[in-house]
Write a protein that holds these residues in place. Structure first.
Motif, mmCIF file in Angstrom:
data_model
loop_
_atom_site.group_PDB
_atom_site.id
_atom_site.type_symbol
_atom_site.label_atom_id
_atom_site.label_comp_id
_atom_site.label_asym_id
_atom_site.label_seq_id
_atom_site.Cartn_x
_atom_site.Cartn_y
_atom_site.Cartn_z
ATOM 1 N N ARG A 58 7.978 -9.182 -17.312
ATOM 2 C CA ARG A 58 7.224 -7.999 -16.618
ATOM 3 C C ARG A 58 5.806 -8.254 -16.192
ATOM 4 N N ARG A 59 4.881 -9.162 -16.820
ATOM 5 C CA ARG A 59 3.790 -9.390 -16.599
ATOM 6 C C ARG A 59 3.637 -10.456 -15.438
ATOM 7 N N ASP A 60 4.864 -11.465 -15.561
ATOM 8 C CA ASP A 60 4.854 -12.367 -14.700
ATOM 9 C C ASP A 60 4.945 -11.673 -13.368
ATOM 10 N N LEU A 61 6.044 -10.587 -13.163
ATOM 11 C CA LEU A 61 6.545 -10.055 -12.028
ATOM 12 C C LEU A 61 5.244 -9.245 -11.567
ATOM 13 N N VAL A 62 4.480 -8.816 -12.312
ATOM 14 C CA VAL A 62 3.156 -8.151 -11.766
ATOM 15 C C VAL A 62 2.498 -9.292 -11.028
ATOM 16 N N THR A 63 2.184 -10.400 -11.737
ATOM 17 C CA THR A 63 1.449 -11.523 -11.139
ATOM 18 C C THR A 63 1.691 -11.739 -9.935
ATOM 19 N N GLN A 64 3.188 -11.859 -9.722
ATOM 20 C CA GLN A 64 3.849 -12.516 -8.296
ATOM 21 C C GLN A 64 3.734 -11.366 -7.402
ATOM 22 N N LEU A 65 3.522 -10.087 -7.805
ATOM 23 C CA LEU A 65 3.491 -8.909 -6.709
ATOM 24 C C LEU A 65 2.026 -8.918 -6.240
ATOM 25 N N LEU A 66 1.064 -9.361 -7.036
ATOM 26 C CA LEU A 66 -0.315 -9.575 -6.677
ATOM 27 C C LEU A 66 -0.331 -10.684 -5.649
ATOM 28 N N GLY A 67 0.570 -11.694 -5.801
ATOM 29 C CA GLY A 67 0.611 -12.822 -4.956
ATOM 30 C C GLY A 67 1.094 -12.314 -3.408
ATOM 31 N N ILE A 68 1.756 -11.297 -3.533
ATOM 32 C CA ILE A 68 2.305 -10.730 -2.153
ATOM 33 C C ILE A 68 1.041 -10.268 -1.491
ATOM 34 N N TRP A 69 0.355 -9.533 -2.289
ATOM 35 C CA TRP A 69 -1.069 -9.043 -1.483
ATOM 36 C C TRP A 69 -1.879 -10.017 -0.941
ATOM 37 N N LEU A 70 -1.962 -11.048 -1.940
ATOM 38 C CA LEU A 70 -2.705 -12.053 -1.237
ATOM 39 C C LEU A 70 -2.181 -12.936 -0.131
ATOM 40 N N TRP A 81 -9.840 -8.044 7.314
ATOM 41 C CA TRP A 81 -8.960 -8.790 6.738
ATOM 42 C C TRP A 81 -9.440 -9.642 5.455
ATOM 43 N N HIS A 82 -10.632 -10.345 5.370
ATOM 44 C CA HIS A 82 -11.285 -10.992 4.356
ATOM 45 C C HIS A 82 -11.370 -10.017 3.229
ATOM 46 N N ALA A 83 -11.887 -8.699 3.641
ATOM 47 C CA ALA A 83 -11.949 -7.538 2.625
ATOM 48 C C ALA A 83 -10.536 -7.747 1.949
ATOM 49 N N ALA A 84 -9.314 -7.551 2.565
ATOM 50 C CA ALA A 84 -8.048 -7.319 2.028
ATOM 51 C C ALA A 84 -7.606 -8.537 1.065
ATOM 52 N N LEU A 85 -8.118 -9.817 1.629
ATOM 53 C CA LEU A 85 -7.879 -10.879 0.771
ATOM 54 C C LEU A 85 -8.820 -11.111 -0.353
ATOM 55 N N TYR A 86 -10.192 -11.000 -0.424
ATOM 56 C CA TYR A 86 -10.796 -11.110 -1.560
ATOM 57 C C TYR A 86 -10.677 -9.950 -2.635
ATOM 58 N N SER A 87 -10.303 -8.561 -2.081
ATOM 59 C CA SER A 87 -10.176 -7.694 -2.997
ATOM 60 C C SER A 87 -9.002 -8.043 -3.888
ATOM 61 N N GLY A 88 -7.752 -8.749 -3.109
ATOM 62 C CA GLY A 88 -6.660 -9.135 -3.602
ATOM 63 C C GLY A 88 -6.961 -10.237 -4.756
#
Length: 211
Positions: free
Chosen positions: A14-26, A50-57
């Motif tokens: 489950r935690r791995d999946l959350v990590t991957q979902l954050l990867g989608i954000w990035l 777009w840089h704000a979206a990237l670095y907030s991710g």
């Protein structure tokens, strides 16, 4: 992929999946930034939405990774030994991503904002891409550390990690894409081999085949 010590515990599917979902954000932020570099040639600042979206991710991923390590840590255990299996590469990726971001800011302030292919292959952007691949590969490394009974539940994060890494690779090969070039539709005009025009004439069909 960065190998992990076999004695470390896993974070859990489950935690791995959350990590991957954050990867989608990035990854989505990377594509958004790539769009800006391609379509906004007059862009002259590092501080963009777009840089704000990237670095907030990145901040969200760093905070989540730190939380995973904290929850995995046993009393009195050194932090370096509390990093779950598969997450050492994630920690390195988050750190390198932050360093690359600072270097990218300095690069843009000194040399300006790149456009088109220059933006894709700048040293700081290549470092960002490499560090992102380490973050996106978390699910694969974690699945490799799983025991056989836990292997099945690790499949979804690992498959998602593989897909995201392939999409990242596609981003760095976007100059060959049929969706951004008209090369596949350009007619080929045969010219004699050895003539000065031959190499130039073959460039459009070569790009079309690559696309």
């Amino acid at each position: 992929m960065v190998e992990t010590a076999p004695r470390t515990r896993r974070a859990g599917a489950r935690r791995d999946l959350v990590t991957q979902l954050l990867g989608i954000w990035l990854l989505l932020a990377v594509f958004l930034d790539g769009w800006a570099h391609l379509h906004l040639p007059g862009l002259e600042t590092f501080f963009t939405p777009w840089h704000a979206a990237l670095y907030s991710g990145l901040l969200a991923t760093a905070a989540w990774t730190a939380g995973v390590i904290r929850r995995n840590r046993e009393p009195g255990q050194p932090i370096s030994e509390a990093i779950p299996a598969g997450y050492r590469g994630t920690v390195i990726g988050v750190f390198l991503f932050g360093v690359a971001g600072v270097l990218d800011l300095a690069w843009h302030e000194i040399l300006g904002i790149e456009v088109s292919l220059d933006a894709l292959v700048s040293p700081t952007h290549l470092l960002l891409g490499f560090s992102l691949s380490l973050i996106l590969g978390t699910g694969i490394r974690s699945a490799q550390a799983a025991s056989r009974p836990a292997a099945l539940e690790s499949t979804a994060p690992a498959v998602l990690a593989l897909v995201l890494i392939l999409v990242l690779g596609a981003f760095f090969l976007i100059y060959c894409s049929a969706f951004v070039r008209a090369a596949p539709a350009v007619p080929y005009l045969p010219t004699p081999i050895g003539s000065p025009e031959h190499t130039q004439a073959e460039i459009p069909p070569a790009l079309g085949m690559a696309s």
